[in-house]
Design an enzyme around this catalytic site. Structure first.
Site, PDB file in Angstrom:
ATOM      1  N   GLU A   1       0.856  -1.181   0.000  1.00  0.00           N
ATOM      2  CA  GLU A   1       0.000   0.000   0.000  1.00  0.00           C
ATOM      3  C   GLU A   1       0.897   1.236   0.000  1.00  0.00           C
ATOM      4  OE1 GLU A   1      -3.681  -1.958   2.473  1.00  0.00           O
ATOM      5  OE2 GLU A   1      -2.221  -0.884   3.669  1.00  0.00           O
TER       6      GLU A   1
ATOM      7  N   ASP B   1      -0.229  -0.484  10.511  1.00  0.00           N
ATOM      8  CA  ASP B   1       0.159  -1.810  10.975  1.00  0.00           C
ATOM      9  C   ASP B   1       1.500  -2.237  10.389  1.00  0.00           C
ATOM     10  OD1 ASP B   1      -1.718  -2.423  12.811  1.00  0.00           O
ATOM     11  OD2 ASP B   1      -3.009  -3.598  11.500  1.00  0.00           O
TER      12      ASP B   1
ATOM     13  N   LYS C   1      -7.288  -5.991  10.649  1.00  0.00           N
ATOM     14  CA  LYS C   1      -7.893  -4.666  10.618  1.00  0.00           C
ATOM     15  C   LYS C   1      -8.798  -4.423  11.842  1.00  0.00           C
ATOM     16  CE  LYS C   1     -10.797  -1.541   8.212  1.00  0.00           C
ATOM     17  NZ  LYS C   1     -11.807  -1.319   7.185  1.00  0.00           N
TER      18      LYS C   1
ATOM     19  N   ASP D   1     -10.607   2.756   4.373  1.00  0.00           N
ATOM     20  CA  ASP D   1      -9.354   2.076   4.062  1.00  0.00           C
ATOM     21  C   ASP D   1      -8.421   3.093   3.425  1.00  0.00           C
ATOM     22  OD1 ASP D   1     -10.537  -0.202   4.881  1.00  0.00           O
ATOM     23  OD2 ASP D   1     -10.803  -1.090   2.898  1.00  0.00           O
TER      24      ASP D   1
ATOM     25  N   ASP E   1     -15.647  -6.510   8.988  1.00  0.00           N
ATOM     26  CA  ASP E   1     -16.661  -5.497   8.756  1.00  0.00           C
ATOM     27  C   ASP E   1     -18.060  -6.107   8.747  1.00  0.00           C
ATOM     28  OD1 ASP E   1     -15.830  -6.918   6.568  1.00  0.00           O
ATOM     29  OD2 ASP E   1     -15.710  -5.222   5.199  1.00  0.00           O
TER      30      ASP E   1
END
Ligand code: UPG
Ligand code: MN
Length: 705
Positions: free
Chosen positions: A109, A138, A270, A294, A460
């Protein structure tokens, strides 16, 4: 004279007109009933078919059940319209909102993506002093921290620029990549500032790019990263920017959090990150509302918080709006959705459909939550809590930080947020390090009864399910200009791996003790919402007139699903691509997800959250040339699908070589058996399916690298 003056509502709920859709659904239902009826009649009355027909009946009933679950969801679609202009008149003081961004890996990412998301949030149209942005990293990456530091400097120019000129898209990479977004203001002052801003952004990109290529000098502000290993380090919390001045030109707070990680301490991916974000923000700003995005989903509509507030504050009964979910939409979607992952038709029909029931599921990104709902409160329970004392029970649930429990108690009792009870963000750091530690959650209710739920890689959905089970409803809002935009993975294995994680996550939920069935029977999950959560050939001989039933079913089913795609402006090709991907993912991603959950249940291995790699941003570079290509790599995710292709191709080869004219029903399960017996007896219908599959796969195969 008193007038009966009723303030206009902040939102409207409008049942959708869907007569044609319903007619199509009824046609499919008719053929489903005919097929099952025919099967039962043949088995029971004509006594023909035997075991294969029983198996077929079982498969068709399963298919029919899944279809009913999904159709029941689509039946009562509703739309919501919000009126942000009315909000400011009706609600003189808007409530604070904490904005959470998660990132987990500076390589998969790239930080420039996170930076853009953060910038888009800092520049939202909402009172600056009411917003605070918290980034959880993280990956414990000094590069991410450095990028955010630089971004906060750029934000001091960017945020006032956006507000001054009413910029519509506030993620700079997007804004500068699309000329049409800058039109509207041709004044020379704007041109000048625009040019300056573009250069500043370019500098920021270069800065981050250069930083990623050199070794960091881990001193000064970076000293905390010196001994930190990615999976073994203490909590690092840094207030990057604390906003002390109110007023239009300020920039909201920006806080960096890398929670503690230790090798033997589960961190729950997450969900774990979100819980740490909840606690740290609870001690810093403690806003009653939380937005969760996100790192790859920037805010595309600057009014998104106002839209969400129309629903959260405008609902007559809080129970009707436990959380607000915006759709996941993707920018620069490839033409005809070659990977079937843009989810346009799916969200349009399912999310609007389920919005007419108990509300959409929680999609993990683009959702606004009431903090108290995340803290495990049931509707109407806030009255019971009243002035909740910080008693032992609360500490048992929320953990041993007195200061955090105080903050939680004020949320649970609904007492007004007081900014002055938190003198400055920096002064809370020592206390927040404690709540971000690995051991903080031991013997508490985090992840079980409160916070984001543990136990599923689709945390989620599980969290949303827990909220619905308590009796809360949720609202789905699709704004004219998309609220959030993200990037969907491309290529072969990234797409299948993402699907696999979702499949695993869904199945973990089905097999957990929070399953939708249990929630409906023992809690407050509504029956049709339960069907929604649950949703996730044998053919008659060709001479038999009954063959028309499955043929009609096949046609009507596909016409309906094609119509759904066309109805939302998607091409027929996109429908075909989605159907193709559905076939591929069901025998790879879903199959592996299923295996992973079985292994977890047998306690052989744990499920893992495999992060989706994000494509680099291409603002100043050319576009990728191989977009849309389904690329194979060494990932084991391809094994099952390739096996099936080879099996089908072998079947085709044997069929073409065979001279037998005796055609019988054969299916994929009995096929290997027959292969061994060397008696290939394949009916034309199966041949058609097999050929279609082989052609579809053949096409992908040709593109193999
Ligand atoms: O240990 C981890 C793993 C992931 N993430 C973050 O979780 C988010 C989602 O990860 P991604 O790999 O992008 O998954 P997607 O499939 O795109 O995400 C969807 O599906 C996930 C569940 O499978 C949800 O968590 C997401 O909110 C939802 O948008 C990203 O911001 C990650 O940085 C963490 O913070 N910590
Ligand atoms: Mn993602």
């Amino acid at each position: 004279m008193a007038t009966n003056h009723v303030a206009p509502p902040l939102f409207e709920r409008i049942p959708a007109k869907n007569t044609l859709h319903r007619v199509l659904i009824l046609v499919v239902l008719f053929f489903f009933i005919s097929l099952i009826g025919y099967r039962l009649f043949s088995l029971a009355v004509l006594r023909r078919g035997g075991l294969p027909w029983l198996l077929a009946l079982f498969c068709e009933s399963c298919f029919c059940f899944v279809w009913i679950c999904s159709t029941s969801t689509k039946w009562n679609a509703v739309d919501h319209i919000t009126f942000p202009d009315r909000l400011l008149h009706r609600v003189p003081e808007l409530p604070p909102v904490d904005l959470f961004v998660t990132t987990a890996d500076a390589v998969l990412e790239p930080p420039i993506i996170t930076v853009n998301t953060v910038l888009s949030l800092l520049a939202l149209d909402y009172p600056v002093e009411k917003l605070a942005c918290y980034v959880s990293d993280d990956g414990c990456s000094p590069l991410t921290f450095h990028s955010l530091l630089e971004a906060s400097k750029f934000a001091k120019l960017w945020v006032p620029f956006c507000k001054k000129y009413g910029v519509q898209v506030r993620a700079p990479f997007r804004y500068f990549s699309d000329q049409s977004l800058t039109s509207g203001d041709d004044s020379s002052q704007f041109r000048q500032e625009w040019q300056k801003m573009k250069e500043e952004y370019k500098l920021l990109c270069q800065q981050i790019q250069n930083a990623s290529q050199k070794r960091f000098d881990l001193t000064g502000e970076f000293a905390d990263f010196a001994d930190a290993e990615r999976k073994n380090h203490p909590s690092i919390i840094k207030v990057i920017w604390e906003n002390t001045e109110a007023g239009e030109d300020g920039v909201p707070h920006l806080v960096y959090i890398s929670r503690e990680k230790r090798p033997n301490c589960p961190h729950h991916y997450k969900a774990g990150a979100m819980n740490v974000l909840s606690r740290v923000s609870g001690m810093m700003t403690n806003a009653p509302f939380i937005l969760n995005v996100d790192c790859d989903m920037f805010a595309n509509n600057p009014q998104v918080v106002l839209h969400a507030m129309c629903l959260l504050l405008g609902s007559k009964n809080e129970r009707d709006c436990g959380f607000v979910q915006f759709p996941q939409k993707f920018y620069d979607g490839l033409k005809d959705d070659p990977f079937g992952n843009q989810l346009i038709a799916l969200q349009y029909f399912f999310s609007r459909g389920v919005a007419g029931l108990q509300g959409p599921l929680c999609g993990g990104t683009g959702s606004f939550h009431r903090r108290k709902v995340i803290y495990g409160l049931s509707p109407n329970e806030s009255q019971i809590y009243g002035k909740k004392l910080i008693d032992e029970k609360l500490q048992k649930q929320f953990g041993k930080s007195l200061r955090f429990c105080e903050a939680a108690a004020s949320i649970l009792s609904g007492s007004r947020y007081k900014a002055d009870s938190f003198p400055s963000l920096s002064s809370t750091i020592a206390a927040t390090i404690h709540v971000a530690s690995c051991s903080y959650e031991y013997n508490s209710s985090w992840g079980k009864e409160l916070g984001w739920m543990y136990g599923s890689t689709a945390e989620d959905v599980l969290t949303g399910l827990r909220i619905h089970s308590k009796g809360w409803r949720s609202i789905y809002l699709d704004t004219n200009s998309a609220a959030f935009l993200g990037s969907a993975p491309t290529g072969g294995s990234a797409v299948l791996t993402q699907y696999k994680r979702w499949a695993t996550g869904f199945m973990e939920i089905m097999f957990s003790n929070c399953s939708p069935l249990k929630a409906t029977l023992t809690e407050k999950l509504e029956f049709r919402s339960c069907l929604f959560y649950l949703n996730s050939s044998f053919l008659p001989k060709v001479e038999d007139p009954a063959i028309l039933i499955p043929v009609a079913l096949f046609i009507s089913y596909n016409v309906t699903s094609m119509w759904e795609f066309n109805h939302v402006g998607q091409s027929t090709r996109a429908w075909w691509n989605n159907e193709k991907m559905r076939k591929i993912t069901s025998t790879s991603s879903w199959f592996f997800g299923f295996l992973a959950v079985i292994l977890k249940l047998l306690r052989v291995s744990q499920t893992v959250f495999e992060i989706t790699p994000k494509d680099q941003l291409e603002v100043f570079e050319g576009k990728k040339t191989d977009a849309g290509r389904f690329t194979f790599d060494e990932s084991p995710i391809f094994i099952s699908d390739t096996t099936i292709v080879f099996l089908n191709l072998t079947a085709l080869a044997i069929f073409s070589l065979s001279t037998s004219t005796k055609w019988n029903a054969v299916d994929y399960i009995t096929f290997p058996d027959r292969l061994l017996q060397r008696v290939p007896e394949i009916p034309p219908v199966d041949m058609f399916v097999t050929t279609a599959e082989a052609v579809c796969w053949g096409k992908i195969g040709v593109r193999t690298e």
